[in-house]
Design a protein around this motif. Sequence first.
Motif, mmCIF file in Angstrom:
data_model
loop_
_atom_site.group_PDB
_atom_site.id
_atom_site.type_symbol
_atom_site.label_atom_id
_atom_site.label_comp_id
_atom_site.label_asym_id
_atom_site.label_seq_id
_atom_site.Cartn_x
_atom_site.Cartn_y
_atom_site.Cartn_z
ATOM 1 N N ARG A 138 35.142 -80.749 53.655
ATOM 2 C CA ARG A 138 34.492 -81.395 52.405
ATOM 3 C C ARG A 138 35.704 -81.844 51.330
ATOM 4 N NH1 ARG A 138 33.889 -80.474 47.464
ATOM 5 N NH2 ARG A 138 32.010 -80.878 46.114
ATOM 6 N N GLU A 139 36.641 -80.945 51.450
ATOM 7 C CA GLU A 139 37.676 -81.122 50.344
ATOM 8 C C GLU A 139 38.431 -82.621 50.916
ATOM 9 O OE1 GLU A 139 37.009 -78.133 51.269
ATOM 10 O OE2 GLU A 139 36.075 -77.967 49.326
ATOM 11 N N THR A 190 25.460 -80.715 55.604
ATOM 12 C CA THR A 190 26.033 -79.689 54.534
ATOM 13 C C THR A 190 27.052 -80.457 53.723
ATOM 14 O OG1 THR A 190 25.728 -77.831 55.740
ATOM 15 C CG2 THR A 190 27.410 -77.762 54.212
ATOM 16 N N ILE A 191 27.937 -81.243 54.302
ATOM 17 C CA ILE A 191 29.093 -81.885 53.743
ATOM 18 C C ILE A 191 28.360 -82.995 52.700
ATOM 19 C CG2 ILE A 191 30.983 -83.473 53.712
ATOM 20 C CD1 ILE A 191 32.031 -81.495 56.139
ATOM 21 N N HIS A 233 25.327 -83.053 51.368
ATOM 22 C CA HIS A 233 24.627 -82.488 50.356
ATOM 23 C C HIS A 233 25.562 -82.126 49.215
ATOM 24 C CE1 HIS A 233 20.851 -81.566 53.036
ATOM 25 N NE2 HIS A 233 20.884 -82.842 52.767
ATOM 26 N N SER A 234 26.607 -81.525 49.910
ATOM 27 C CA SER A 234 27.772 -80.938 48.703
ATOM 28 C C SER A 234 28.375 -82.162 47.830
ATOM 29 C CB SER A 234 28.614 -80.002 49.460
ATOM 30 O OG SER A 234 29.502 -80.936 50.322
ATOM 31 N N LEU A 235 28.388 -83.240 48.676
ATOM 32 C CA LEU A 235 29.267 -84.723 47.874
ATOM 33 C C LEU A 235 27.901 -85.792 47.550
ATOM 34 C CD1 LEU A 235 32.225 -84.755 50.112
ATOM 35 C CD2 LEU A 235 32.099 -84.140 47.703
#
Length: 251
Positions: free
Chosen positions: A28-29, A64-65, A67-69
């Motif tokens: 993600r980062e 997951t990535i 949704h988080s971004l």
Amino acid sequence: MDEITSGWFDARVVTGAHPASLQPATDREAVAAHLDRFELSGALVSAMASWLHDPIGGNAEASTIAHSLADRGVLACWTAVPATPGELDSLTALVEHAVNEGVAAFRIHPASHGFSPSLLDELYAGLQANRLPLCIDAAEITWPDLTTIATRYPELPIVISNVGYRKLRELWAALDGHSNIYVDLVDFAAHQGVEWLAANHLADRLVFATGFGLRDPGESVVRLAWSGLDDATVRLVGAETAGRLFTGGQS
């Protein structure tokens, strides 16, 4: 970056770590840093795991990535394989699940996963009905199989990736004969190939993508930023076509 070379949408980002690469995993980062570095408006993310290890299970990593971004314009691209007991019950149900999860596109790897593209008719019908594009690397499918799908499902957008300069003749025939086929800029390493397609009225079939996670993103960024295209065409290739394909023009 300036107003012409910022706000692009990267249509090919791969999360996870390739087993033969010395580079750290794309998490993600890393995706967030990629968006910052090139001032991107968003990205389409699929999982390395779906390509190399667990086709269906890897989809959760991409979502997951994404949704988080989501506030950064990141969208998930899921992978499909033929329905097989113990792995996948139904392609129709998979597409319905993807729509509910906000997935923006699907990717298939017939060569890597060892199946015929003809086994996925249920998938193509579901994607066409839901206006979800199909993405595929050139090495994963033959040109006759690609154009057969494009002919049988004329409303299904198909984005071919990793074409390379040696496939330009086959690419031209596919683009010229099928208005639903697009090509992204990952490894589109032809001298003035972008300009060539634009001069032949196919700029609206070019999609900016870097292959970040597998390739140096600077390759595609430079290819478009330093092209001889006018500003309006750069914006078309950099963001507008992807917005139409993956977000219904909402990007």
